[in-house]
Scaffold this active site. Sequence first.
Site, mmCIF file in Angstrom:
data_model
loop_
_atom_site.group_PDB
_atom_site.id
_atom_site.type_symbol
_atom_site.label_atom_id
_atom_site.label_comp_id
_atom_site.label_asym_id
_atom_site.label_seq_id
_atom_site.Cartn_x
_atom_site.Cartn_y
_atom_site.Cartn_z
ATOM 1 N N LYS A 22 5.781 61.183 20.837
ATOM 2 C CA LYS A 22 6.014 60.963 19.394
ATOM 3 C C LYS A 22 4.932 60.046 18.835
ATOM 4 O O LYS A 22 4.306 60.356 17.805
ATOM 5 C CB LYS A 22 7.375 60.313 19.194
ATOM 6 C CG LYS A 22 7.597 59.717 17.806
ATOM 7 C CD LYS A 22 8.999 59.182 17.593
ATOM 8 C CE LYS A 22 9.180 57.787 18.066
ATOM 9 N NZ LYS A 22 8.698 56.734 17.137
ATOM 10 N N ASN A 23 4.661 58.953 19.534
ATOM 11 C CA ASN A 23 3.773 57.933 18.967
ATOM 12 C C ASN A 23 2.295 58.261 19.113
ATOM 13 O O ASN A 23 1.460 57.545 18.568
ATOM 14 C CB ASN A 23 4.097 56.559 19.550
ATOM 15 C CG ASN A 23 5.440 56.057 19.023
ATOM 16 O OD1 ASN A 23 6.008 56.645 18.101
ATOM 17 N ND2 ASN A 23 5.949 55.000 19.610
ATOM 18 N N CYS A 116 12.990 47.305 8.921
ATOM 19 C CA CYS A 116 13.920 48.247 9.553
ATOM 20 C C CYS A 116 14.821 47.390 10.437
ATOM 21 O O CYS A 116 14.729 46.172 10.445
ATOM 22 C CB CYS A 116 13.153 49.287 10.356
ATOM 23 S SG CYS A 116 12.518 48.644 11.877
ATOM 24 N N ARG A 121 8.561 43.966 9.999
ATOM 25 C CA ARG A 121 7.502 44.955 10.233
ATOM 26 C C ARG A 121 6.582 45.093 9.013
ATOM 27 O O ARG A 121 6.453 46.140 8.415
ATOM 28 C CB ARG A 121 8.121 46.291 10.630
ATOM 29 C CG ARG A 121 8.984 46.118 11.864
ATOM 30 C CD ARG A 121 9.520 47.399 12.397
ATOM 31 N NE ARG A 121 8.473 48.199 13.031
ATOM 32 C CZ ARG A 121 8.718 49.416 13.517
ATOM 33 N NH1 ARG A 121 9.918 49.938 13.413
ATOM 34 N NH2 ARG A 121 7.756 50.124 14.069
ATOM 35 N N ASP A 304 9.301 49.015 23.707
ATOM 36 C CA ASP A 304 10.098 50.242 23.527
ATOM 37 C C ASP A 304 10.890 50.619 24.770
ATOM 38 O O ASP A 304 11.685 51.559 24.723
ATOM 39 C CB ASP A 304 9.192 51.421 23.148
ATOM 40 C CG ASP A 304 8.625 51.238 21.750
ATOM 41 O OD1 ASP A 304 7.717 52.004 21.377
ATOM 42 O OD2 ASP A 304 9.063 50.313 21.046
ATOM 43 N N ARG A 396 15.531 60.690 16.537
ATOM 44 C CA ARG A 396 14.216 60.374 15.946
ATOM 45 C C ARG A 396 13.126 60.426 17.005
ATOM 46 O O ARG A 396 11.989 60.739 16.716
ATOM 47 C CB ARG A 396 14.245 58.968 15.330
ATOM 48 C CG ARG A 396 15.138 58.847 14.134
ATOM 49 C CD ARG A 396 14.921 57.545 13.442
ATOM 50 N NE ARG A 396 13.490 57.349 13.146
ATOM 51 C CZ ARG A 396 13.032 56.289 12.506
ATOM 52 N NH1 ARG A 396 13.867 55.336 12.129
ATOM 53 N NH2 ARG A 396 11.747 56.161 12.264
HETATM 54 C C1 EPZ Z 1 4.311 50.921 16.950
HETATM 55 O O1 EPZ Z 1 4.905 50.380 15.801
HETATM 56 C C2 EPZ Z 1 5.289 51.955 17.490
HETATM 57 N N1 EPZ Z 1 5.464 53.021 16.488
HETATM 58 C C3 EPZ Z 1 6.622 51.287 17.800
HETATM 59 O O2 EPZ Z 1 7.471 52.259 18.380
HETATM 60 C C4 EPZ Z 1 6.373 50.186 18.832
HETATM 61 O O3 EPZ Z 1 7.585 49.511 19.072
HETATM 62 C C5 EPZ Z 1 5.327 49.202 18.306
HETATM 63 O O4 EPZ Z 1 4.122 49.915 17.959
HETATM 64 C C6 EPZ Z 1 4.960 48.135 19.325
HETATM 65 O O5 EPZ Z 1 4.491 48.747 20.496
HETATM 66 C C7 EPZ Z 1 4.527 53.987 16.393
HETATM 67 O O6 EPZ Z 1 3.535 54.005 17.107
HETATM 68 C C8 EPZ Z 1 4.775 55.052 15.354
HETATM 69 P P1 EPZ Z 1 2.912 46.936 15.540
HETATM 70 P P2 EPZ Z 1 4.021 49.429 14.824
HETATM 71 O O7 EPZ Z 1 2.166 47.071 14.261
HETATM 72 O O8 EPZ Z 1 2.602 49.915 14.804
HETATM 73 C C9 EPZ Z 1 3.776 42.750 13.539
HETATM 74 C C10 EPZ Z 1 9.419 53.482 18.667
HETATM 75 O O9 EPZ Z 1 10.466 53.092 19.191
HETATM 76 N N2 EPZ Z 1 2.858 43.219 12.482
HETATM 77 O O10 EPZ Z 1 2.154 46.994 16.826
HETATM 78 O O11 EPZ Z 1 4.734 49.311 13.550
HETATM 79 C C11 EPZ Z 1 5.061 43.550 13.548
HETATM 80 O O12 EPZ Z 1 5.972 42.984 12.640
HETATM 81 C C12 EPZ Z 1 8.692 52.586 17.697
HETATM 82 O O13 EPZ Z 1 8.856 54.574 18.899
HETATM 83 C C13 EPZ Z 1 2.499 42.341 11.465
HETATM 84 O O14 EPZ Z 1 2.951 41.186 11.428
HETATM 85 O O15 EPZ Z 1 4.058 48.053 15.599
HETATM 86 C C14 EPZ Z 1 5.527 43.428 14.974
HETATM 87 O O16 EPZ Z 1 6.209 42.182 15.122
HETATM 88 C C15 EPZ Z 1 9.525 51.386 17.315
HETATM 89 N N3 EPZ Z 1 1.660 42.774 10.489
HETATM 90 C C16 EPZ Z 1 4.209 43.352 15.768
HETATM 91 O O17 EPZ Z 1 3.197 43.013 14.816
HETATM 92 C C17 EPZ Z 1 1.128 44.048 10.485
HETATM 93 O O18 EPZ Z 1 0.352 44.390 9.561
HETATM 94 C C18 EPZ Z 1 3.809 44.659 16.442
HETATM 95 O O19 EPZ Z 1 3.799 45.614 15.427
HETATM 96 C C19 EPZ Z 1 1.502 44.917 11.528
HETATM 97 C C20 EPZ Z 1 2.356 44.481 12.519
#
Ligand code: EPZ
Length: 419
Positions: A22-23, A116, A121, A304, A396
Site C-alpha cells: 500500500k505504502n 487522525c 500528523r 506500523d 484500508r
Molecule cells: C507514513 O506516514 C506511512 N503512510 C505511515 O503508515 C507510517 O506509519 C509513517 O510513514 C511512519 O513510518 C504512508 O506511507 C502512506 P511521517 P507519514 O511523515 O508519511 C511527524 C499505515 O499504517 N511529521 O514519516 O504521514 C508526524 O507527525 C500508515 O500504513 C511532522 O511533524 O509519516 C509523525 O509524528 C500509518 N511534520 C512523524 O513525523 C511533517 O511535515 C513521522 O511522520 C511530517 C511528519
Amino acid sequence: MDAIEITGGRPLRGEVTVSGSKNATLPQIAAALLAPGRSVFRGVPDLADIRTLGRLLAHMGARVERDGDTLSIDAADVGTPEAPYELVKTMRASVLVLGPLVARFGRARVSLPGGCAIGARPIDQHLKALEALGARIELSHGYVEAKADRLRGARILFDLPTVTGTENLMMAAALAEGRTLLENCAREPEIVALADALNSMGAQVQGAGGSAITIDGVTALRPMDLAVIPDRIEAGTLLAAALITGGDVLVRGARAEDLEAPLAKMREAGAEISVEGAGLHIVAPQRLEAVDFITAPFPGFPTDLQAQLMACLSVARGASRVVETVFENRFMHVQELSRMGADIAIDGHTAVVRGVDHLSAAPVMATDLRASASLVLAGLRAEGTTTVHRVYHLDRGYQALETKLAALGASIRRVKGTL
Ligand code: EPZ
C-alpha cells in the site's frame, strides 16, 4: 459496518502470499500525475486507500482503470489540480498529490489532511521544503494553495525523516530546474521504490534508501509501467499471526531486507525464521519470551508493526517494554487488548506488557488500521470467539486478511453489518 469473528487457539500452518505494498503504491500512483500519458501498475492490492487515491485522480481529470490487479492511470487530461476536503479527510496520504501537481501544473489546491486517530500528523515539513523550491504557499479555509512558475532546485534539510514528506519532495524536484539535495530523508523501502519509479519515467534520482537524496530536474517525464513491491507491513503482520499462535508458516514474497528489525525481535522472542527463495519461513514456539523494542524510522523497528508485536508479547513469558517514538497516540489498541485479559501499563510513550497465560475472547472495537490488525491477532490466540467491530479500518490496508488467515487454518469469518 462489517465485523470479523475469530475463534482462537489454532496454530497457523501452511503458506500465504503477501500482496503489493500500500505504502509503495500510493506515492507511485501520485507520481503518475507528473507525466502526460498512461502509467501502468501491476500487482496492485485492492485496498480502500488505493481506491480513494484513484477517485481523487479521477476527480482531477485522470482516466483511472483497473483490470484485476493491474491499475492504469492516464494523466494526460488532468485539468483540475485540486484535492477536495471530502476525499482528503478519508486518507491523509492524499497530500502526496501536492508535489506532483505543483511540479507539472505550477499550481495546486489541496485540503489540509487534518489529524487522525494516531496523531496530529502535520505537513509542515512538506510545505517548508516546497517553499525552498520556490513555491508560494498560502493556507486558507483549510486548504493549501501552492503556486510556482517553475520550481528551482535547492538544498533541503528535513527536521525529521518524514516518509511522505521525502516522497512529495522527490516528485516535486523531479521537474524542478537544476539540482535538489534532500537531507535527513526517510530511508524506507517505499522511498527506494518511488525513486525506481521516477527514474523509469526519465527522472534523475540518486541516493534513495540513504539519508541524502539528489534529484537533477528534467523538463518532462514519460509514463511508467511497473510491478509494485511486496507489502512489508502485511508480511510482518502475517509473521506475527504465526508468532502468536505457535504456528509454522511460509510467507511468500516477504523480503528479509525490508524487515530486519522486526525479524530480530521475533527471533529474540523465540521464533525460528529462515530466508527461503520464496519468502520467509517462521516456526514459532508454544510460549514466547518477553522482548523490549522501540519504534524508529527505517531501518529501525517500524511503528506500523508496533501494535501487532505488542499483541504477541501480551502472552509471552515475562514483561516487555514497548516505546513508541514516531506517533504521539499509537497505543489505542492497548485498552482493547486489556479487555481480552492482557496486562499492559502505559506511561507516556512507553507501555509495559506483562505476559499472561491466556487471553479471553471479547467484543472489541478497531480504532485505526494497525490497531485493528493487532486485535485480529489477539483473537487468533484468545480462548473463545472474539468479534472485532469496525473492520473498515482493517480494509484500508489489508486485502481480505481474514481469507489469508483462514487458508492457514484460522477459524475466522467476516460478519456483514454490525456496530
Ligand atoms: C507514513 O506516514 C506511512 N503512510 C505511515 O503508515 C507510517 O506509519 C509513517 O510513514 C511512519 O513510518 C504512508 O506511507 C502512506 P511521517 P507519514 O511523515 O508519511 C511527524 C499505515 O499504517 N511529521 O514519516 O504521514 C508526524 O507527525 C500508515 O500504513 C511532522 O511533524 O509519516 C509523525 O509524528 C500509518 N511534520 C512523524 O513525523 C511533517 O511535515 C513521522 O511522520 C511530517 C511528519
